[in-house]
Design an enzyme around this catalytic site. Structure first.
Site, PDB file in Angstrom:
ATOM      1  N   SER A 140       0.865  -1.189   0.000  1.00  0.00           N
ATOM      2  CA  SER A 140       0.000   0.000   0.000  1.00  0.00           C
ATOM      3  C   SER A 140       0.896   1.232   0.000  1.00  0.00           C
ATOM      4  CB  SER A 140      -0.858  -0.011   1.275  1.00  0.00           C
ATOM      5  OG  SER A 140      -1.496   1.241   1.471  1.00  0.00           O
ATOM      6  N   TYR A 153      -2.411  -1.246  10.299  1.00  0.00           N
ATOM      7  CA  TYR A 153      -2.318  -1.350   8.835  1.00  0.00           C
ATOM      8  C   TYR A 153      -0.974  -0.806   8.346  1.00  0.00           C
ATOM      9  CZ  TYR A 153      -4.083  -1.123   3.993  1.00  0.00           C
ATOM     10  OH  TYR A 153      -4.274  -1.291   2.639  1.00  0.00           O
TER      11      TYR A 153
HETATM   12  P1  NAD Z   1     -11.515  -6.226  -0.249  1.00  0.00           P
HETATM   13  O1  NAD Z   1     -12.137  -6.108   1.096  1.00  0.00           O
HETATM   14  O2  NAD Z   1     -12.312  -5.898  -1.458  1.00  0.00           O
HETATM   15  O3  NAD Z   1     -10.900  -7.684  -0.432  1.00  0.00           O
HETATM   16  C1  NAD Z   1     -10.146  -8.299   0.590  1.00  0.00           C
HETATM   17  C2  NAD Z   1     -10.011  -9.772   0.275  1.00  0.00           C
HETATM   18  O4  NAD Z   1      -9.288 -10.386   1.356  1.00  0.00           O
HETATM   19  C3  NAD Z   1     -11.367 -10.495   0.184  1.00  0.00           C
HETATM   20  O5  NAD Z   1     -11.310 -11.498  -0.813  1.00  0.00           O
HETATM   21  C4  NAD Z   1     -11.480 -11.137   1.557  1.00  0.00           C
HETATM   22  O6  NAD Z   1     -12.314 -12.286   1.587  1.00  0.00           O
HETATM   23  C5  NAD Z   1     -10.036 -11.496   1.815  1.00  0.00           C
HETATM   24  N1  NAD Z   1      -9.788 -11.769   3.229  1.00  0.00           N
HETATM   25  C6  NAD Z   1     -10.018 -10.957   4.292  1.00  0.00           C
HETATM   26  N2  NAD Z   1      -9.738 -11.617   5.429  1.00  0.00           N
HETATM   27  C7  NAD Z   1      -9.315 -12.847   5.080  1.00  0.00           C
HETATM   28  C8  NAD Z   1      -8.878 -13.992   5.797  1.00  0.00           C
HETATM   29  N3  NAD Z   1      -8.832 -14.007   7.139  1.00  0.00           N
HETATM   30  N4  NAD Z   1      -8.538 -15.099   5.104  1.00  0.00           N
HETATM   31  C9  NAD Z   1      -8.597 -15.115   3.749  1.00  0.00           C
HETATM   32  N5  NAD Z   1      -9.006 -14.067   3.007  1.00  0.00           N
HETATM   33  C10 NAD Z   1      -9.358 -12.943   3.680  1.00  0.00           C
HETATM   34  O7  NAD Z   1     -10.199  -5.310  -0.160  1.00  0.00           O
HETATM   35  P2  NAD Z   1      -9.198  -4.753  -1.276  1.00  0.00           P
HETATM   36  O8  NAD Z   1      -9.254  -3.278  -1.211  1.00  0.00           O
HETATM   37  O9  NAD Z   1      -9.371  -5.450  -2.560  1.00  0.00           O
HETATM   38  O10 NAD Z   1      -7.812  -5.162  -0.596  1.00  0.00           O
HETATM   39  C11 NAD Z   1      -6.932  -6.121  -1.161  1.00  0.00           C
HETATM   40  C12 NAD Z   1      -5.521  -5.776  -0.723  1.00  0.00           C
HETATM   41  O11 NAD Z   1      -5.163  -4.509  -1.264  1.00  0.00           O
HETATM   42  C13 NAD Z   1      -5.353  -5.644   0.796  1.00  0.00           C
HETATM   43  O12 NAD Z   1      -4.113  -6.210   1.196  1.00  0.00           O
HETATM   44  C14 NAD Z   1      -5.346  -4.150   0.996  1.00  0.00           C
HETATM   45  O13 NAD Z   1      -4.656  -3.775   2.159  1.00  0.00           O
HETATM   46  C15 NAD Z   1      -4.642  -3.702  -0.253  1.00  0.00           C
HETATM   47  N6  NAD Z   1      -4.836  -2.295  -0.584  1.00  0.00           N
HETATM   48  C16 NAD Z   1      -6.093  -1.803  -0.802  1.00  0.00           C
HETATM   49  C17 NAD Z   1      -6.247  -0.466  -1.103  1.00  0.00           C
HETATM   50  C18 NAD Z   1      -7.600   0.159  -1.371  1.00  0.00           C
HETATM   51  O14 NAD Z   1      -7.698   1.387  -1.395  1.00  0.00           O
HETATM   52  N7  NAD Z   1      -8.643  -0.614  -1.602  1.00  0.00           N
HETATM   53  C19 NAD Z   1      -5.120   0.370  -1.189  1.00  0.00           C
HETATM   54  C20 NAD Z   1      -3.859  -0.171  -0.948  1.00  0.00           C
HETATM   55  C21 NAD Z   1      -3.727  -1.504  -0.650  1.00  0.00           C
END
Ligand code: NAD
Length: 258
Positions: A140, A153
């Site tokens: 991130s 985080y």
């Molecule tokens: P999201 O909530 O849409 O998806 C998260 C995924 O992780 C889902 O498939 C969920 O089922 C899975 N997950 C959560 N807990 C779990 C567990 N205990 N076991 C197995 N799977 C689990 O979120 P996203 O925004 O797509 O995030 C994906 C990654 O991207 C994360 O690591 C997040 O930190 C990172 N990220 C997101 C953003 C943003 O703005 N959305 C920015 C930077 C980084």
């Protein structure tokens, strides 16, 4: 050299939603077989599988090291190899340090950081034996800089960037790479869930909260789309990116430039 991943096998953790699902779809579209993973209702998992060419889904909970080992072993058993590991699963919690629930701290460190260690540890022996591998950690902008109220985080994502660099150095002479992608705010449920409390806190609409507060650090003032992150992951997985190792690549609309 090209972007085709035909014949390759990928695991994408947390691929039932958001960025992980977009990456799984893009890897599948580039020709790779994909093992899905992630939580969700049966309909969500079925929809993710359908979007990825009826890809299999492994239910490993990223808080459970034994289940993570089984995710990697099951993928290798089913497809005979594992070329691409995308450590993507992640959760968020926003609160001041002095009020931060200890259970949320532990869960965020486990899912956003330790799970990547356990998956990498399990996947590397096969990659080293087959002399091919790509490890892509979804960190991130918060892996490179901090924001208040996101202690767990930010700590986990800085740790994930550190893990990325360490693994990259350990495999540097092998045909394996390990890199981190550092997105800014991406249009997914994880980021959109931060809008209602932000709007309530400032007494404004969610639209105003988005532009004035959530995207205040992102100079482009627009969401990154999950497909934009997925395109970078496909590139990193491809032969074209063989020389990129240990990098933390920003895709954040200019956040880190400010
Ligand atoms: P999201 O909530 O849409 O998806 C998260 C995924 O992780 C889902 O498939 C969920 O089922 C899975 N997950 C959560 N807990 C779990 C567990 N205990 N076991 C197995 N799977 C689990 O979120 P996203 O925004 O797509 O995030 C994906 C990654 O991207 C994360 O690591 C997040 O930190 C990172 N990220 C997101 C953003 C943003 O703005 N959305 C920015 C930077 C980084």
């Amino acid at each position: 050299m090209e972007l085709s991943l035909t014949g390759q096998v990928a695991v994408v953790t947390g691929s039932t939603s958001g960025i992980g699902l977009a990456i799984a779809r893009a890897l599948r579209a580039a020709g790779a077989q994909v093992m899905l993973n992630g939580l969700g209702r049966a309909e969500e998992i079925a929809a993710a599988r359908a979007a990825c060419g009826d890809a299999p889904h492994h239910p490993a909970d990223m808080r459970d090291p034994a289940a993570i080992r089984d995710l990697i072993a099951s993928t290798e058993a089913r497809f005979g190899r594992l070329d691409i590991l995308v450590n993507n699963a992640g959760i968020q919690h926003v609160a001041p340090v002095q009020e931060f629930p200890e259970e949320r701290w532990d869960a965020i460190i486990a899912i956003n950081l330790s799970a990547a260690f356990h998956a990498t540890k399990a996947a590397l022996p096969g990659m080293l034996a087959r002399r091919h591998g790509r490890i892509i950690n979804i960190a991130s902008a918060h892996g490179l800089v901090a924001s208040p109220f996101k202690s767990a985080y930010v700590a986990a994502k800085h740790g994930l960037v550190g893990l990325t660099k360490t693994v990259a150095l350990e495999v540097a002479e092998q045909p394996i790479t390990c890199n981190a992608i550092c997105p800014g705010f991406v249009r997914t449920p994880l980021a959109e869930a931060q809008l209602p409390p932000l709007a309530a806190q400032h007494g404004v609409s969610e639209e105003v909260a988005l532009k004035q507060y959530l995207l205040a650090k992102q100079p482009s003032r627009r969401w990154i789309e999950p497909e934009e992150v997925a395109a970078l992951a496909v590139y990193l997985a491809s032969p074209l990116a063989a020389g990129i190792n240990g990098a933390a690549l920003s895709i954040d609309g200019g956040w880190l430039a400010a």
